[in-house]
Design an enzyme around this catalytic site. Structure first.
Site, mmCIF file in Angstrom:
data_model
loop_
_atom_site.group_PDB
_atom_site.id
_atom_site.type_symbol
_atom_site.label_atom_id
_atom_site.label_comp_id
_atom_site.label_asym_id
_atom_site.label_seq_id
_atom_site.Cartn_x
_atom_site.Cartn_y
_atom_site.Cartn_z
ATOM 1 C CB SER A 1 -0.908 0.005 1.229
ATOM 2 O OG SER A 1 -1.686 1.169 1.266
ATOM 3 N N GLY A 2 0.571 2.168 -0.925
ATOM 4 C CA GLY A 2 1.340 3.399 -1.020
ATOM 5 C C GLY A 2 2.506 3.321 -1.983
ATOM 6 C CB THR B 1 -4.187 3.091 -7.420
ATOM 7 O OG1 THR B 1 -4.564 2.091 -6.455
ATOM 8 C CG2 THR B 1 -5.437 3.695 -8.034
ATOM 9 C CG ASN C 1 -1.847 5.168 -0.640
ATOM 10 O OD1 ASN C 1 -1.875 6.336 -0.982
ATOM 11 N ND2 ASN C 1 -2.072 4.175 -1.477
ATOM 12 C CB SER D 1 -4.767 2.641 0.742
ATOM 13 O OG SER D 1 -4.496 1.259 0.802
ATOM 14 C CB SER D 2 -6.480 -0.287 -3.957
ATOM 15 O OG SER D 2 -6.332 0.670 -4.976
ATOM 16 N N GLY E 1 0.050 -6.005 -2.340
ATOM 17 C CA GLY E 1 1.334 -6.674 -2.211
ATOM 18 C C GLY E 1 1.457 -7.361 -0.857
#
Length: 972
Positions: free
Chosen positions: A104-105, A109, A156, A159-160, A387
């Protein structure tokens, strides 16, 4: 090897490192980050480092630079791998996929957005409307999915919180015709609870802060996220997202995609329902549980188009079917009611998100596609998935995410090895076995039937009776005690980093991860009472009804236990891996450089950890196990032919392969290369760098030579062009001069016979070269014209004409009326007609003065009044100041004639005096025309006389002055 990047930027491909060590890998990664090079290759894999700033490398010019080019022709970029995937799909009709991974981050995306934008930009050159519509839907879907699937976390701002795989379908022309989106493991627990400093999903804040007052009022909401339990944690959290503008963008995107107004309204009604559920409170009187305040139930009933009693009943009771088929209602405890409310809220959001994805799919999916008519339908898949995650507290979600990454890493290594093996086989190169870590043993630890962790969790969830997380952990310890990649505090009593009856550890390919078993069973069961499903299915809102198809079963018909969350996730990941395995893969590995979101900070330890769990070093080793570099003969020759005398500038050998062999032999690399069918394989990077170094040394020499030749060519062309220009200019100038002469001759041909001798004729505009000649010609014509006029004037009138010319010159046009149109008498006092009373006496006195002072003639005579103070005069101003050398000036006001009271005699006086002094005395007589007043000297002292006309009178006022010229007051 990427063009246009010098060694000062590091190595653009990690395969070309001198030694494959973590130290060299990190040193090169850091150098490129600091130099603003955020992309680096590992063969065809792109390693992307989040720059945390806007980069000017994504414009139209950049897109054109990468369109249709090979990977090695430009510096590493997302566009290069996107174009490679698109070319493989279009040229070979091969399904491809781009897998984007990272924590994340790390920029996953954003990377997927740029890939989508590039594919959209290079397709549909004919601008067909239906193709443009598909592209718009695909691009706008990102905006909608970000709003409902992304959230602000501590790592993030965007973040997704779900995994996304999008298939883009292309026709035989390579234009997008549709697509399909799969989503994986939405983090629905975020709906009801967030960690400190984090926010709920963006959609809630966008509704509350961006919704109109009318919309919020209809949903029974306030525009303050702090009011609601589910959003108050993130209400004051700083974020770079603008919720108000984002809400407008999402509404616009939903309309572009094709959602109806009723569907959009239903989406936000469900969000409002979830927010109101979070504020619902329960109270117990000891026997039963009730909802505090009936108003919130009525609002939820209105928003979900259900009956208030049904809502109340579903929240407070659970319908259970006994073994004998009897249906009973079991009241909740206060804790169970809160648990059921939160489970309902999470399920509502999960079903909403799934419905949005399926609705987008229904719009963009390819329909009625006939391969016979339209050709083969090919696909590019884009996978944006979470990830590997290692937190201080790792729970069920991290377990699932890390299992997903184990599966993808396994696929990654297998496909990379398969690609290498296939290429060696095609080129006729002997394949050497490559040693690498096979993580199948870890995958089996998680997913193996009857023995894996998921099976043990499912078994615990199916067990009748009270089964806790601790009991489940004991079962895993018993069954997995001998597994080399599993341990716990019970199995490793001396490891105090874990707690008894709480933690277990898996040795993943990316590192050891300690999981807390607390909440595993509840999250795996994902319990939602059937009453809520039936409530939503019976809603009068068709959107809600469509989201809950499983609610049509009555309580007695529901017999089969639904699959657990872990099993559902495992099945979806297995299907995803199977889908990716049949495509040609391209990879983007994203790295987060620091936790501070700084564009300049590079945290070595943090980045090294990510490099390890992404398996990047493993990837380099696999790529370099045989040959570090391979290239087609023609392209190798094109790049390095200047380093060999036999191949520069063009070779005369039978084939490109022979020319390449000549280059290799000249540099002594025979033992470090292998010759394939179409490619040259170089074993070590050092050989390639030697060629690169020699090429870099020769390029300045070649460039200088080419510059010299080109500059000479340009100079000669410029010289020829200038000669032609000057020749044309000369001819044109001569033509313009002749044309001017012809025009002058035409216009003035009959000037002698004209009444005004050509005074009224307009002169043609001369060319610049004749401007001075033109002025002289005009002057000559004026002189000739004047001579013709003067010839016709009688000699007796010449004195008056000269005086008028002198007056006109002296007055310089400053005086409006100065008597030019009348005959000038000069000697008005001696004229019996003008002054009959004084004429005889003036003649007598002038004769006496003539005899006494011996003057020759009277230049001008007229009555005047001398002013020595303030006085009043009549008529138009006729004032004249006569200056003397003794500075005792005379101020006069000329008196008009009795017979001609409107005569202006100032001009006549000036003309007579100036003409006499100029022509006879040969003296330049000074004349000054004043606009505001007269300046004179009286007895040596300067005076200033201002003149003001009022009702036909002239008023003069004395003031100090310095000048000593004749002063004339202009007529008004």
């Amino acid at each position: 090897m990427a063009e246009l990047e010098g060694l000062e930027f590091g190595k653009s491909d990690f395969v070309l490192l001198d030694e494959v060590t973590m130290e060299q890998f990190m040193e090169n990664l850091k150098l490129r980050f600091e130099k603003g090079r955020i992309y680096t290759y590992i063969g065809e894999v792109v390693v992307s480092v989040n720059p945390y700033r806007q980069m000017d490398i994504y414009g139209k010019d950049n897109i054109e630079a990468y369109r249709g080019r090979e990977l090695y022709e430009n510096p590493p970029h997302l566009y290069a791998v996107s174009d490679a995937a698109y070319k493989a799909m279009k040229r070979r009709a091969k399904d491809t996929c781009i897998v984007i991974s990272g924590e994340s981050g790390a920029g996953k995306t954003e990377a997927s957005k740029y890939i989508m934008q590039y594919i959209a930009a290079i397709t549909n050159p004919s601008q067909r409307a239906e193709v443009e519509s598909v592209k718009n839907v695909l691009l706008k879907s990102n905006c909608v999915l970000e709003a409902f699937g992304n959230a602000k976390t501590n790592r993030n701002d965007n973040s997704s919180r779900f995994g996304k795989y999008m298939d883009i379908n292309f026709n035989f022309n390579g234009d997008p015709t549709g697509g399909h989106i799969n989503n994986y493991l939405l983090e629905k627990s975020r709906v009801v609870q967030q960690q400190g400093g984090e926010r709920n999903f963006h959609s809630f804040y966008q509704l509350l802060r961006g919704g109109s007052d009318e919309m919020l009022q209809s949903f029974h909401l306030q525009n303050d996220p702090a009011v609601y339990v589910y959003t108050k944690e993130g209400a004051e959290t700083a974020t770079s997202n603008n919720d108000r503008s984002s809400h407008k963008a999402v509404l616009s995107a939903l309309e572009v995609i094709g959602f109806s107004k009723e569907e959009i309204n239903s989406v936000y009604q469900i969000l409002a329902t979830i927010l109101l559920l979070g504020n619902m409170q329960f109270e117990s009187d000891g026997e039963s549980v009730n909802i505090v305040g009936q108003e919130v139930v009525n609002h939820i009933s209105e928003l979900t188009a259900t009956e208030p009693d049904s809502v109340n009943k579903s929240l407070l009771y659970r319908t259970v079917a006994t073994g004998g088929g009897e249906v009973i209602e079991k009241g909740h405890t206060e804790q169970d009611a809160c648990f059921g409310r939160d489970a309902f809220a999470k399920a509502l959001y999960e079903r909403l998100f799934g419905w949005i994805v399926s609705r987008i799919n229904s719009i963009i999916e390819v329909k009625d596609y006939d391969p016979v008519l339209h050709g083969k339908n090919t696909v590019i898949g884009v996978l944006d998935i979470y990830g590997f995650e290692i937190f201080d507290n790792n729970s069920f979600e991290q377990f699932c995410i890390n299992y997903c990454n184990e599966k993808l890493q396994q696929l990654f290594i297998e496909l990379i090895l398969r690609q290498e093996q296939d290429e060696y086989q095609r080129e006729g190169i002997t394949w050497q076995h490559i040693e690498y870590f096979n993580n199948q043993i870890i995958v089996d630890l998680v997913e193996q039937a009857h023995k894996g962790i998921i099976s043990i969790l499912d078994e615990a969830c199916l067990t009748v009776g009270k089964v806790t997380d601790t009991v489940c952990l004991d079962s895993m310890d018993t069954k997995l005690a001998q597994h080399p990649h599993y341990t716990s505090r019970k199995l490793s009593p001396t490891d105090k980093s874990m707690d008894f009856q709480k933690h277990f550890r898996i040795r993943h390919y990316a590192g050891d991860v300690t999981y807390s078993v607390e909440g595993f069973l509840d999250k795996n069961k994902d319990l939602l009472f059937q009453d809520f499903k039936r409530l939503m299915y019976n809603s009068a809102n068709p959107v809600l009804k469509e989201m809950w198809p499983d609610g049509h079963l009555s309580i007695t018909e529901v017999t089969k236990r639904p699959l657990t969350a872990a099993t559902l996730f495992k099945n979806s990941i297995v299907a995803l891996v199977d889908k990716l395995a049949c495509k040609e893969p391209y990879y983007v590995r994203c790295i987060k450089p620091n936790e501070m979101k700084s564009p300049v900070l590079f945290d070595d330890a943090r980045c090294q950890h990510q490099v390890a769990y992404l398996g990047l070093l493993e990837n380099v080793r696999v790529r370099r196990a045989g040959f570090a570099y391979r290239q087609l003969y023609a392209r190798f020759l094109q790049r390095y032919k200047m380093t060999c005398e036999y191949t520069w500038p063009n070779h005369l050998m039978a084939s490109d392969r022979e020319a390449v062999e000549a280059i290799v032999i000249q540099h002594g690399f025979q033992d470090d290369v292998a010759y394939g069918q179409t490619k040259l394989f170089v074993r070590t990077p050092r050989s390639l760098f030697t060629l690169e170094q020699e090429r870099n040394n020769l390029i300045p020499i070649l460039v200088t030579f080419l510059q010299k030749v080109w500059r000479g060519t340009l100079a000669r062309a410029r010289c020829r062009r200038m000669r032609a220009i000057y020749a044309i200019m000369g001819c044109y100038k001569r033509y313009k001069v002749k044309a001017h002469f012809w025009e002058v001759e035409r216009r003035f041909a009959n000037v002698r016979t004209m009444a005004d001798y050509g005074k009224s004729l307009e002169w043609p505009t001369p060319p610049a070269a004749l401007s001075q000649f033109h002025s002289i010609t005009v002057m000559l014509h004026r002189r000739w014209w004047a001579r013709q006029i003067v010839k016709n004037i009688p000699p007796s009138d010449m004195l008056e004409v000269r005086a008028k010319v002198a007056a006109m010159t002296a007055l310089s046009g400053e005086r409006k009326d100065w008597g030019v149109s009348r005959a000038w008498e000069r000697d008005y006092l001696g004229n019996a007609r003008d002054c009959p009373q004084t004429s005889a006496s003036f003649i007598r006195i002038s004769k006496e003065l003539k005899n006494k002072d011996e003057y020759s003639q009277v230049l001008f005579s007229s009555f005047c009044r001398k002013f020595t103070g303030v006085s009043v005069t009549t008529g138009v101003d006729q004032m004249v100041a006569l200056h003397t050398s003794s500075q005792d000036d005379v101020l006069l006001c000329l008196q008009r004639g009795e017979l001609c009271p409107n005569q202006d005699r100032v001009g006549e006086l000036v003309g007579a005096i100036v003409d006499h002094f100029t022509r006879v005395k040969k003296i330049q007589f000074p004349v000054k025309v004043c606009r505001s007043g007269l300046e004179i000297h009286m007895r040596g002292k300067p005076k200033n006389i201002s003149v003001e006309s009022k009702a036909g009178q002239t008023i003069a006022d004395f003031k100090k002055s310095k000048d000593g010229f004749i002063l004339l007051v202009p007529a008004n």
